[in-house]
Design a protein around this motif. Structure first.
Motif, PDB file in Angstrom:
ATOM      1  N   THR A  38       0.842  -1.197   0.000  1.00 28.91           N
ATOM      2  CA  THR A  38       0.000   0.000   0.000  1.00 28.91           C
ATOM      3  C   THR A  38       0.877   1.247   0.000  1.00 28.91           C
ATOM      4  O   THR A  38       1.836   1.343   0.777  1.00 28.91           O
ATOM      5  N   LYS A  39       0.541   2.182  -0.874  1.00 24.33           N
ATOM      6  CA  LYS A  39       1.268   3.455  -0.882  1.00 24.33           C
ATOM      7  C   LYS A  39       0.326   4.553  -1.356  1.00 24.33           C
ATOM      8  O   LYS A  39      -0.715   4.294  -1.979  1.00 24.33           O
ATOM      9  N   SER A  40       0.694   5.788  -1.068  1.00 24.83           N
ATOM     10  CA  SER A  40      -0.063   6.932  -1.546  1.00 24.83           C
ATOM     11  C   SER A  40       0.446   7.308  -2.927  1.00 24.83           C
ATOM     12  O   SER A  40       1.656   7.519  -3.113  1.00 24.83           O
ATOM     13  N   TRP A  44       8.233  11.876 -13.669  1.00 20.74           N
ATOM     14  CA  TRP A  44       7.650  10.550 -13.884  1.00 20.74           C
ATOM     15  C   TRP A  44       6.244  10.439 -13.276  1.00 20.74           C
ATOM     16  O   TRP A  44       5.770   9.351 -12.995  1.00 20.74           O
ATOM     17  N   LEU A  45       5.552  11.558 -13.097  1.00 16.12           N
ATOM     18  CA  LEU A  45       4.239  11.501 -12.457  1.00 16.12           C
ATOM     19  C   LEU A  45       3.210  10.762 -13.305  1.00 16.12           C
ATOM     20  O   LEU A  45       2.174  10.332 -12.796  1.00 16.12           O
ATOM     21  N   TRP A  62       3.228  -0.744 -12.511  1.00 15.50           N
ATOM     22  CA  TRP A  62       3.099  -0.471 -11.077  1.00 15.50           C
ATOM     23  C   TRP A  62       4.464  -0.562 -10.426  1.00 15.50           C
ATOM     24  O   TRP A  62       5.206  -1.542 -10.601  1.00 15.50           O
ATOM     25  N   PHE A  63       4.814   0.472  -9.662  1.00 17.39           N
ATOM     26  CA  PHE A  63       6.043   0.497  -8.877  1.00 17.39           C
ATOM     27  C   PHE A  63       5.665   0.472  -7.399  1.00 17.39           C
ATOM     28  O   PHE A  63       4.878   1.314  -6.948  1.00 17.39           O
ATOM     29  N   ASN A  64       6.233  -0.454  -6.652  1.00 15.87           N
ATOM     30  CA  ASN A  64       6.064  -0.389  -5.197  1.00 15.87           C
ATOM     31  C   ASN A  64       6.756   0.846  -4.627  1.00 15.87           C
ATOM     32  O   ASN A  64       6.295   1.433  -3.647  1.00 15.87           O
ATOM     33  N   ALA A  65       7.856   1.249  -5.262  1.00 15.93           N
ATOM     34  CA  ALA A  65       8.606   2.419  -4.807  1.00 15.93           C
ATOM     35  C   ALA A  65       7.964   3.699  -5.355  1.00 15.93           C
ATOM     36  O   ALA A  65       7.125   3.662  -6.270  1.00 15.93           O
ATOM     37  N   ASP A  66       8.368   4.819  -4.801  1.00 12.76           N
ATOM     38  CA  ASP A  66       7.951   6.127  -5.303  1.00 12.76           C
ATOM     39  C   ASP A  66       8.708   6.392  -6.601  1.00 12.76           C
ATOM     40  O   ASP A  66       9.938   6.435  -6.624  1.00 12.76           O
ATOM     41  N   ALA A  83      11.288   9.102  -6.619  1.00 14.06           N
ATOM     42  CA  ALA A  83      12.544   8.710  -5.980  1.00 14.06           C
ATOM     43  C   ALA A  83      13.367   7.820  -6.911  1.00 14.06           C
ATOM     44  O   ALA A  83      14.604   7.891  -6.928  1.00 14.06           O
ATOM     45  N   VAL A  84      12.679   6.992  -7.717  1.00 10.47           N
ATOM     46  CA  VAL A  84      13.383   6.088  -8.649  1.00 10.47           C
ATOM     47  C   VAL A  84      14.175   6.880  -9.677  1.00 10.47           C
ATOM     48  O   VAL A  84      15.366   6.628  -9.894  1.00 10.47           O
ATOM     49  N   ILE A  85      13.536   7.853 -10.317  1.00 12.23           N
ATOM     50  CA  ILE A  85      14.253   8.591 -11.358  1.00 12.23           C
ATOM     51  C   ILE A  85      15.271   9.554 -10.736  1.00 12.23           C
ATOM     52  O   ILE A  85      16.343   9.784 -11.311  1.00 12.23           O
ATOM     53  N   LYS A  86      14.992  10.088  -9.566  1.00 17.94           N
ATOM     54  CA  LYS A  86      15.960  10.972  -8.907  1.00 17.94           C
ATOM     55  C   LYS A  86      17.251  10.223  -8.608  1.00 17.94           C
ATOM     56  O   LYS A  86      18.358  10.723  -8.860  1.00 17.94           O
ATOM     57  N   GLU A  87      17.124   9.000  -8.077  1.00 13.40           N
ATOM     58  CA  GLU A  87      18.315   8.194  -7.781  1.00 13.40           C
ATOM     59  C   GLU A  87      19.080   7.861  -9.054  1.00 13.40           C
ATOM     60  O   GLU A  87      20.310   7.915  -9.095  1.00 13.40           O
TER      61      GLU A  87
END
Length: 576
Positions: free
Chosen positions: A52-54, A140-141, A175-179, A182-186
């Motif tokens: 679950t994530k926002s 990446w929104l 679907w990404f479990n991660a934000d 944050a993925v593209i920033k890293e």
């Protein structure tokens, strides 16, 4: 008595004129129909894969709400941003004739909508009907901010194929479990490839082939002997996808909201950004089975992808066998890098080319351009460790220029004549350093960078050859051009030969699209007429490649007539 039932002869003309006037009012009323939508950008808790994530949504929906209008309608969408991230929305494939302020790419046609602010997108649908879509165009929104945009034909117009019993949007995504931010920033910080998604989805649901997803399945219930129109959209961030339904044939009738000469296929290939309408003819009887519809990636190079499969279920409304467990049939999808299938499928597309839907491909070319597209590298900063190729950072480029977005919108600076220090109108019309584009790559894989644009006089007819390169590996690139449809007049493998290849161009019924795949290790030639004043983005629709710089911009100048000029910006255009 007769005179009470039938008007005198002269009155017939009056009655007929009145009826004609009323019909004119009805048609005029339709021509002025305005469709209003309110989009609240807000966070919503969503669970997939037991995680679950926002996520950022429109009105709390994932996927987002569909926009439905008719050809000729005006569409007004009020977007209110309630989240921390800055947001813009792009109406993918909408021509935006003289309404470039509503196109949506951040820092190209507008500054983003900041937290607590709003912007009203206002545009008219001119000469378009079919399936398109909308999505975020900031970072990446669009991983979660997307939905269908369906343009119905005018009331007096019919589909050029059998009228379907029902129409169903089928949106393929990730679907990404991660934000994802944050993925593209890293990835941009480390210089390496971004982490891949955790699942592909159909209408936001991963399907039964993923763990913890037995209830997250898109199910399509159908009746025997009926024709269904599936409006298929690829909203995935980084993956071209194969799609098929077990033991059912699909008839392709439209692509990117343009009617095609119908052709049958067991499987379609659809790139991010593309849409494909297919007719599904169900069995004339109740089959003793249910059927998987499945999608998995087409991957040709170093792209970020996994080899998993999303699936939904096609089931017949069989009231007599509700308690009986039916066998589940699965489709056979092409191999991950099945280039021959991809080539054949692409070449199967031909514009319908009828008197009602003519092919207006430019026959005379005013400007010929040659752009290379592909990956490259940037040097690793001193005292840093980078995870890209050979210890460098991944980059991507068009004609060896990795496009840098400005800090203010290009359209505003162009319109108000304040381009100094923002962009330069010297984008190269051919690669600065020619090389064997699909042969052995050069030793130096570094790319340049800048905010360079191509300037086009109004009504310039353009022929553009897009050439893939083998730098860091040949790869298919789905290129999307904002503000225009274009005609795919030719394609091939290897290096484009300007002395031989044009002889084989199709100028009779070429496919008209807004997004096309540049073949891995090959080229594609497109033509379009620059009849839409404004600033228009062109970029790879693999989001990782766009983030690395595989993007550029065109500026189309105003024409001489009032209806050939871009109007001033709306008063609520966001500030940077």
């Amino acid at each position: 008595m007769a005179s009470l039932c039938f008007p005198p002869r002269g009155a017939f003309l009056i009655v007929f004129t009145c009826l004609w006037f009323l019909l004119g009012l009805i048609n005029a009323k339709h021509a002025e129909t305005t469709r209003y939508y309110k989009f609240d950008i807000k966070l919503q808790a969503v669970t997939r894969l037991c995680h679950t994530k926002s996520i950022v949504t429109v009105n709390g929906e994932f996927p987002g709400p569909q926009v439905i209008a008719r050809e000729g309608d005006r569409v007004i969408v009020e977007v209110v941003n309630h989240v921390e991230e800055n947001v813009t929305l792009h109406w993918h494939g909408i021509r935006q004739l003289r309404s470039g302020w509503a196109d949506g790419p951040a820092y190209v046609t507008q500054c983003p909508i900041q937290t607590g602010q709003s912007y009203v997108y206002n545009f008219t649908l001119v000469g378009q009907r079919g399936t398109l879509w909308w999505h975020a165009h900031t970072s990446w929104l669009r991983a979660t901010l997307y939905g269908p945009f369906i343009i119905l034909p005018k009331p007096d117009s019919q589909y050029p194929f059998p009228r379907p019993y029902k129409e169903i949007p089928v949106i393929l995504g990730e679907w990404f479990n991660a934000d994802t931010e944050a993925v593209i920033k890293e990835a941009l910080q480390t210089g390496g490839g971004p982490n891949v998604s955790d699942a592909y989805t159909i209408n936001g649901l991963p399907g039964p082939l993923y763990t913890c997803s037995s209830k997250d399945i898109f199910k399509l219930s159908v009746k025997p002997g009926q024709t269904y129109l599936l409006r298929i959209i690829n909203a995935a961030l980084n993956d071209e996808l194969f799609f098929s339904i077990a033991d059912h044939t699909l008839t392709v009738v439209e692509a990117d909201a343009v009617y095609v000469k119908p052709f049958e296929t067991d499987t379609i290939l659809i790139s991010p950004g593309q849409t494909t309408n297919v007719l599904l003819k169900t069995r004339p009887y109740y089959p003793k089975a249910t059927f998987l519809m499945a999608a998995r990636p087409y991957a040709t190079g170093l792209g970020t992808f996994d080899n998993s499969t999303t699936a939904g279920i096609l089931e017949y409304e069989n009231f007599s066998d509700k308690t009986k467990k039916l066998p589940l049939l699965t489709p056979t999808l092409p191999h991950l890098n099945d280039i021959p299938f991809a080539t054949k499928f692409s070449k199967s597309h031909r514009s319908l080319a009828t008197s009602e839907f003519p092919v207006n491909v430019p026959k005379i070319v005013d400007k010929r351009l040659f752009f290379t597209v592909g990956l490259g590298s940037n040097p690793c900063p001193p005292k840093h460790t980078c995870q890209g190729p050979y210890g460098a950072k991944f980059a991507a480029a068009v004609n060896n220029i990795s496009f840098v977005l400005p800090t203010t919108a290009l359209l505003q600076t162009h319109f108000f004549g304040k381009s100094h220090g923002v962009y330069s109108a010297d984008f190269p019309t051919k690669p600065p350093i020619p090389f064997d584009y699909t042969g052995n790559p050069p030793n130096n894989t570094n790319v340049g960078s800048g905010t360079n644009v191509v300037m086009l006089p109004f009504n310039t007819s353009v022929e553009l050859v897009l050439q893939d390169t083998s730098i860091l590996g040949a790869e298919s690139h789905p290129l999307h051009l904002h503000g225009f449809n274009f005609f795919i007049v030719g394609q091939g493998f290897g290096n484009y030969d300007p002395s031989k290849d044009p002889a084989n161009f199709n100028l009779v019924d070429p496919m008209e699209r807004n997004t096309c795949g540049v073949p891995a290790g090959g080229w594609v030639a497109i033509r379009f007429l620059a009849d839409n004043p404004g600033v228009w983005f062109m970029h790879c629709h693999l989001e990782a490649h766009t983030s690395w710089g595989l993007r550029m911009a065109w500026i189309v100048m105003d024409g001489k007539l009032p209806n050939q000029k871009l109007p001033p910006p709306p008063s609520d255009l966001p500030n940077c």
